[in-house]
Design a protein around this motif. Structure first.
Motif, PDB file in Angstrom:
ATOM      1  N   GLU A 111       5.732 -55.431   0.783  1.00 27.79           N
ATOM      2  CA  GLU A 111       7.176 -54.885   0.487  1.00 27.79           C
ATOM      3  C   GLU A 111       7.415 -53.525   0.319  1.00 27.79           C
ATOM      4  O   GLU A 111       8.367 -52.861   0.514  1.00 27.79           O
ATOM      5  CB  GLU A 111       7.677 -55.486  -0.827  1.00 27.79           C
ATOM      6  N   ASN A 114       7.535 -50.077   3.875  1.00 31.14           N
ATOM      7  CA  ASN A 114       9.005 -50.429   4.200  1.00 31.14           C
ATOM      8  C   ASN A 114       9.381 -49.616   5.249  1.00 31.14           C
ATOM      9  O   ASN A 114      10.530 -49.082   5.370  1.00 31.14           O
ATOM     10  CB  ASN A 114       9.909 -50.549   3.243  1.00 31.14           C
ATOM     11  N   TRP A 151       9.695 -56.018   7.777  1.00 33.97           N
ATOM     12  CA  TRP A 151       8.721 -55.476   7.883  1.00 33.97           C
ATOM     13  C   TRP A 151       7.175 -56.389   7.865  1.00 33.97           C
ATOM     14  O   TRP A 151       6.239 -56.060   8.585  1.00 33.97           O
ATOM     15  CB  TRP A 151       8.421 -54.395   6.637  1.00 33.97           C
TER      16      TRP A 151
END
Length: 238
Positions: A111, A114, A151
């Motif tokens: 996460e 990005n 992503w």
């Protein structure tokens, strides 16, 4: 595991001292950071890749996963980039057991990767290399491809570059099929890039895939994929 907070602060200081506001403004535009764009809210110090790489190398042996988590949570792009570079180098120099730990950390931390450069410099070298040596775990890429996160999805297709270089081409085609109807240009480009690389290994396989799926492939994907093909064949496929 304790955080080496002094080393984390030192790395951040080494990078921020080289900040270049004019270059940062250029990078903010290049990486599409305006509201509504894919890199919205990303901020830059204005460093060039070699500058970040030099700093990252100083700290590779000094930082643990907890330290890298702190860096990956930093708002500045180059600081997250340094963490990504450190993780790649650590993976490449590790034992098989430590490599597996790097992969787990990478998947758990995606996460924070990005923007497309963070994915592109890390996914093939960490996740792709891992899959290459553990083909039974290729399902990880399929899981990322259907994750509905831009992503993670880009990581799924770009990671297959490691497999392509080793002559293992079918996984790229499988992930391309899952993503070919994706709405985002960054995925279209990534698929086209991987197909172009695949074509260097097996042009006939590439052309067959393009012929079979040309109605589904985005124009951007097709243009990227055929860049290295003979002119007459490119015209035919277009």
């Amino acid at each position: 595991m304790q955080t080496n907070i002094d080393q984390v602060k030192a790395l951040i200081s080494d990078l921020t001292q080289q900040a270049n506001p004019k270059q940062a403004a250029i990078l903010q535009r290049f990486f599409k950071t305006a509201p509504g764009e894919y890199g919205a809210s990303d901020v830059f110090l204005g460093l060039k890749m070699p500058q970040t790489r030099v700093v990252a190398r100083r700290y590779t042996a000094l930082l643990n996963f907890q330290d890298l988590t702190l860096l990956l949570k930093n708002p500045y792009h180059e600081i997250r980039l340094a963490a990504a570079l450190i993780l790649v180098e650590r993976y490449q120099k590790s034992s098989p057991v430590e490599k597996a730990a790097c992969v787990r950390f990478y998947l758990d931390s995606l996460e924070f990767f990005n923007n497309w450069d963070l994915i592109d410099l890390s996914a093939p070298k960490i996740l792709g290399d891992h899959i290459l040596h553990h083909l039974s775990e290729a399902k990880l890429l399929s899981e990322l491809a259907v994750s509905h996160n831009l992503w993670r999805q880009r990581a799924a297709i770009v990671a297959t570059l490691a497999l392509i270089k080793a002559g293992k081409l079918q996984t790229t085609l499988a992930i391309a099929r899952k993503l070919m109807n994706h709405p985002h240009d960054l995925i279209h480009k990534a698929i086209g890039w991987m197909l172009r690389e695949l074509g260097k290994k097996d042009q006939e396989l590439l052309v067959g895939f393009l012929v079979d799926h040309h109605h589904q492939l985005h124009r951007t994907t097709l243009r990227y994929a055929i860049e290295r093909l003979p002119i007459a064949l490119r015209k035919f496929l277009l």
